[in-house]
Write a protein that holds these residues in place. Structure first.
Motif, PDB file in Angstrom:
ATOM      1  N   CYS A   1       0.817  -1.269  -0.134  1.00  0.00           N
ATOM      2  CA  CYS A   1       0.014   0.050  -0.070  1.00  0.00           C
ATOM      3  C   CYS A   1       1.004   1.279   0.102  1.00  0.00           C
ATOM      4  O   CYS A   1       2.101   1.363   0.849  1.00  0.00           O
ATOM      5  CB  CYS A   1      -0.989  -0.055   1.346  1.00  0.00           C
TER       6      CYS A   1
ATOM      7  N   LEU B   1      -0.268   4.371  -0.013  1.00  0.00           N
ATOM      8  CA  LEU B   1      -1.223   5.612   0.309  1.00  0.00           C
ATOM      9  C   LEU B   1      -0.954   6.272   1.651  1.00  0.00           C
ATOM     10  O   LEU B   1      -1.158   7.607   1.718  1.00  0.00           O
ATOM     11  CB  LEU B   1      -2.904   5.321   0.742  1.00  0.00           C
ATOM     12  N   ALA B   2      -0.230   5.594   2.285  1.00  0.00           N
ATOM     13  CA  ALA B   2       0.470   6.383   3.594  1.00  0.00           C
ATOM     14  C   ALA B   2      -0.422   7.023   4.519  1.00  0.00           C
ATOM     15  O   ALA B   2      -0.316   8.284   4.915  1.00  0.00           O
ATOM     16  CB  ALA B   2       1.657   7.143   3.119  1.00  0.00           C
ATOM     17  N   CYS B   3      -1.447   6.609   4.678  1.00  0.00           N
ATOM     18  CA  CYS B   3      -2.547   7.354   5.899  1.00  0.00           C
ATOM     19  C   CYS B   3      -1.719   7.489   7.172  1.00  0.00           C
ATOM     20  O   CYS B   3      -1.368   6.313   7.812  1.00  0.00           O
ATOM     21  CB  CYS B   3      -3.908   6.518   6.145  1.00  0.00           C
TER      22      CYS B   3
ATOM     23  N   CYS C   1      -1.851   4.552  10.262  1.00  0.00           N
ATOM     24  CA  CYS C   1      -2.402   3.453   9.716  1.00  0.00           C
ATOM     25  C   CYS C   1      -2.344   2.325  10.627  1.00  0.00           C
ATOM     26  O   CYS C   1      -1.242   2.208  11.327  1.00  0.00           O
ATOM     27  CB  CYS C   1      -1.368   3.252   8.537  1.00  0.00           C
TER      28      CYS C   1
ATOM     29  N   THR D   1       1.724  -4.050   6.318  1.00  0.00           N
ATOM     30  CA  THR D   1       1.129  -4.349   4.848  1.00  0.00           C
ATOM     31  C   THR D   1       1.676  -3.701   3.798  1.00  0.00           C
ATOM     32  O   THR D   1       1.177  -3.744   2.804  1.00  0.00           O
ATOM     33  CB  THR D   1      -0.309  -4.387   5.017  1.00  0.00           C
ATOM     34  N   HIS D   2       2.518  -2.448   4.210  1.00  0.00           N
ATOM     35  CA  HIS D   2       2.731  -1.416   3.057  1.00  0.00           C
ATOM     36  C   HIS D   2       3.824  -1.879   2.135  1.00  0.00           C
ATOM     37  O   HIS D   2       3.699  -1.653   1.239  1.00  0.00           O
ATOM     38  CB  HIS D   2       3.355  -0.308   3.816  1.00  0.00           C
TER      39      HIS D   2
ATOM     40  N   GLY E   1      -3.055  -3.416   3.601  1.00  0.00           N
ATOM     41  CA  GLY E   1      -2.549  -3.087   2.424  1.00  0.00           C
ATOM     42  C   GLY E   1      -3.820  -2.542   1.416  1.00  0.00           C
ATOM     43  O   GLY E   1      -4.846  -2.299   1.913  1.00  0.00           O
ATOM     44  N   GLU E   2      -3.416  -2.323   0.546  1.00  0.00           N
ATOM     45  CA  GLU E   2      -4.449  -1.887  -0.551  1.00  0.00           C
ATOM     46  C   GLU E   2      -4.641  -2.589  -1.739  1.00  0.00           C
ATOM     47  O   GLU E   2      -3.935  -2.802  -2.849  1.00  0.00           O
ATOM     48  CB  GLU E   2      -4.031  -0.365  -1.249  1.00  0.00           C
TER      49      GLU E   2
ATOM     50  N   GLY F   1      -8.468   1.966   0.422  1.00  0.00           N
ATOM     51  CA  GLY F   1      -8.243   3.202   0.920  1.00  0.00           C
ATOM     52  C   GLY F   1      -8.427   4.380  -0.086  1.00  0.00           C
ATOM     53  O   GLY F   1      -8.560   5.370   0.161  1.00  0.00           O
TER      54      GLY F   1
ATOM     55  N   TYR G   1      -7.898   5.971   5.635  1.00  0.00           N
ATOM     56  CA  TYR G   1      -8.184   5.923   7.233  1.00  0.00           C
ATOM     57  C   TYR G   1      -7.768   7.290   7.651  1.00  0.00           C
ATOM     58  O   TYR G   1      -6.416   7.861   7.280  1.00  0.00           O
ATOM     59  CB  TYR G   1      -7.103   4.820   7.771  1.00  0.00           C
TER      60      TYR G   1
HETATM   61  S1  SF4 Z   1      -5.149   2.579   6.220  1.00  0.00           S
HETATM   62 FE1  SF4 Z   1      -5.348   1.230   4.662  1.00  0.00          FE
HETATM   63  S2  SF4 Z   1      -5.014   2.604   3.026  1.00  0.00           S
HETATM   64 FE2  SF4 Z   1      -4.246   3.752   4.523  1.00  0.00          FE
HETATM   65  S3  SF4 Z   1      -1.928   3.279   4.349  1.00  0.00           S
HETATM   66 FE3  SF4 Z   1      -2.880   1.984   5.969  1.00  0.00          FE
HETATM   67  S4  SF4 Z   1      -3.199   0.119   4.524  1.00  0.00           S
HETATM   68 FE4  SF4 Z   1      -3.103   1.858   3.265  1.00  0.00          FE
END
Ligand code: SF4
Length: 209
Positions: free
Chosen positions: A28, A30-32, A35, A40-41, A73-74, A102, A151
């Motif tokens: 993933c 997207l780096a919220c 998170c 999982t990134h 992850g995404e 995400g 998120y």
């Molecule tokens: S919350 Fe989900 S979309 Fe956002 S960084 Fe984490 S795994 Fe990625």
């Protein structure tokens, strides 16, 4: 076709209505901030598993689960393979499907190309594909409930399958209602065969030891 998998949990009660299998995909970008699943990134972690193998694992459970939840992850950053998996689940089983992403609904519907949605921060590179513009991408035909959006930890909710208040819920079939989603517990404790303990669910509060 292959998917990079973070974890497969055969039985869960805290990732959607009823007893469900859960598939967390790896990768993933997207780096919220805040998170809850940073492990999982990385796209070079996890296990590479074929769609055939994943379908085998899912169909082996069809007598004991009512559906599968796919998260990350995404998931949509493995767009082609996840579409293939969803297509085959829908065609070859009667299991329900809940998908977490995400990406926002608009990104999924309007701002994607054949490789999947594009991050809004790269808006100038968006390519709008006309065949998807009216009906959305194909994978939506194989999903019962989509939970969409980044998120936002300052708006943490952990309720009704929404990790934060800004996330949107899309009931794409009549299989579930919002009430059904509200009934799912926010978290569960899982004790593995070897005695290892883990937490699962929608943004479960972390252990403090
Ligand atoms: S919350 Fe989900 S979309 Fe956002 S960084 Fe984490 S795994 Fe990625």
């Amino acid at each position: 076709m292959n998917l990079r998998v973070h974890q497969f949990l055969p039985l869960s009660r805290a990732n959607g209505p009823g007893v469900r299998a859960v598939l967390w995909l790896q990768g993933c970008s997207l780096a919220c901030p805040g998170c809850f699943n940073p492990e999982t990134h990385r796209v070079d972690h996890g296990d590479v598993v074929t769609v055939d193998e994943l379908l085998k694992r899912v169909t082996a459970l069809r007598e004991v689960v009512e559906g599968i939840t796919i998260s990350g992850g995404e998931p949509l950053q493995q767009f082609a393979a996840v579409t293939e998996l969803l297509r085959r689940i829908r065609r070859e089983t009667s299991l329900s499907v809940i998908l977490f992403s995400g990406y926002t609904w608009d990104e999924i519907m309007l701002k994607h190309d054949a490789n999947g949605p594009q991050d809004s921060s790269t808006a100038s590179r968006f390519r709008r594909v006309s065949r998807f513009a009216s009906a959305g991408p194909e994978f939506l035909n194989y999903v019962d409930v989509l939970i969409a959006g980044r998120y936002q930890h300052h708006r943490r909710l952990a309720q009704g399958l929404r990790g934060s208040e800004n996330k949107t819920v899309h009931l794409l079939t009549s299989r579930y209602t919002l009430d059904d989603l509200e009934q799912a517990p926010a978290a569960e404790v899982i004790v593995g065969a070897g005695g290892e303990v883990s937490l699962s669910g929608i943004d479960p509060v972390r252990w403090k030891v």
